[in-house]
Design an enzyme around this catalytic site. Structure first.
Site, PDB file in Angstrom:
ATOM      1  N   GLU A 143       4.512 -18.226  -8.237  1.00 23.57           N
ATOM      2  CA  GLU A 143       4.484 -18.381  -6.833  1.00 23.57           C
ATOM      3  C   GLU A 143       3.412 -19.317  -6.492  1.00 23.57           C
ATOM      4  OE1 GLU A 143       4.032 -15.526  -2.829  1.00 23.57           O
ATOM      5  OE2 GLU A 143       3.603 -14.715  -4.801  1.00 23.57           O
ATOM      6  N   GLU A 240       7.128  -9.640   3.339  1.00 25.07           N
ATOM      7  CA  GLU A 240       5.780  -9.662   2.930  1.00 25.07           C
ATOM      8  C   GLU A 240       4.874 -10.056   4.201  1.00 25.07           C
ATOM      9  OE1 GLU A 240       3.299 -10.134  -0.878  1.00 25.07           O
ATOM     10  OE2 GLU A 240       3.822 -12.077  -0.124  1.00 25.07           O
TER      11      GLU A 240
END
Length: 260
Positions: A143, A240
């Site tokens: 990520e 998130e």
């Protein structure tokens, strides 16, 4: 159709962690994700998932000493053995929890280490992890994370992440594309997603500025999510974000964006 997963590290924090599964299910979520499962026995989490009919779609590899500010160790040449032990631990949890993909937080660039050396370490660690995970049917993700929130994070742009994946030579390393992080670092969201779609195995969202829920900032999430569907993305989208007030009151964005 967009499939939303509640990130239980960020959402429903009005409850203790093990009570967040029930809260997510009551709010209508079918999928959940979180940073780490390792503070709990895998069986405890598995029972909650089964009890509330939830699918765990993602968790991370161990990432060093989180409380001390570490955000991954995959690029640290002096932590290779620790990283590889963490891969085995992640496999044990992911297998027990029926997770099909895990994310590797690559870490903050180590002090006093040449960038080329750190990148070589990262590529070798990812290759090792990808092979071990592939053997048990689990995908490895990396990520890119913005360097405003985490200064010095080693992988901070989509193209950089894609290049590192190519360097591994593995067909089992993919991108976790976090819309919030990439809005902060590079913008050009839809063109970047389209160009990298074959590598993107998971998407996460939050608005900018503030990392609050969609509809609170500058990102046109109705357009982004509809275009993501139109491109053929069929994975989960992890929520998130930090609720601006409380989790349940903030969930109105889902219906407002045509996703109820």
């Amino acid at each position: 159709m967009t499939k939303l997963a509640a990130n239980l590290t960020m959402l429903f924090t009005e409850h203790g962690f093990m009570d967040r599964f029930e809260a997510a299910a009551k709010a209508g979520f079918k999928g959940v994700e979180f940073l780490f499962p390792y503070a709990f026995e895998a069986q405890q989490i598995a029972e909650k998932l089964e009890q509330y009919g939830l699918q765990l779609v993602l968790h991370n590899l161990p990432a060093g000493n989180w409380e001390a500010g570490e955000r991954g160790i995959a690029c640290h040449p002096d932590r290779i053995n620790e990283f590889r032990e963490g891969v085995d631990r992640a496999i044990a949890y992911a297998t027990a929890l029926k997770v099909k993909q895990v994310n590797c937080l690559v870490g903050i660039a180590p002090t006093g280490v040449a960038r080329d050396t750190a990148q070589l370490t990262l590529v070798e660690n990812l290759r090792f992890a990808a092979d071990k995970l592939k053997a048990v049917g689990i995908r490895l993700l990396i990520e890119p994370i913005n360097t405003f929130d985490i200064p010095g994070f080693f992988v901070s742009r989509t193209a950089q992440g894609a290049d590192i994946i190519r360097q591994t030579g593995s067909d089992n390393v993919f991108l976790q594309y976090d819309i919030y992080h990439m809005q902060r670092m590079e913008g050009e969201l839809l063109n970047t997603i389209k160009a990298n779609l074959p590598l993107i195995a998971h998407v996460q969202l939050a608005d900018n500025p503030g990392r609050f829920e969609p509809g609170t900032g500058e990102i046109n999430y109705r357009n982004v999510l509809s275009q993501l569907d139109a491109m053929g993305y069929d994975g989960w989208v992890g929520c998130e974000y930090k609720p601006k007030t409380n989790t349940v009151d903030g969930l109105g964005w889902i219906a407002a964006h045509g996703l109820a």
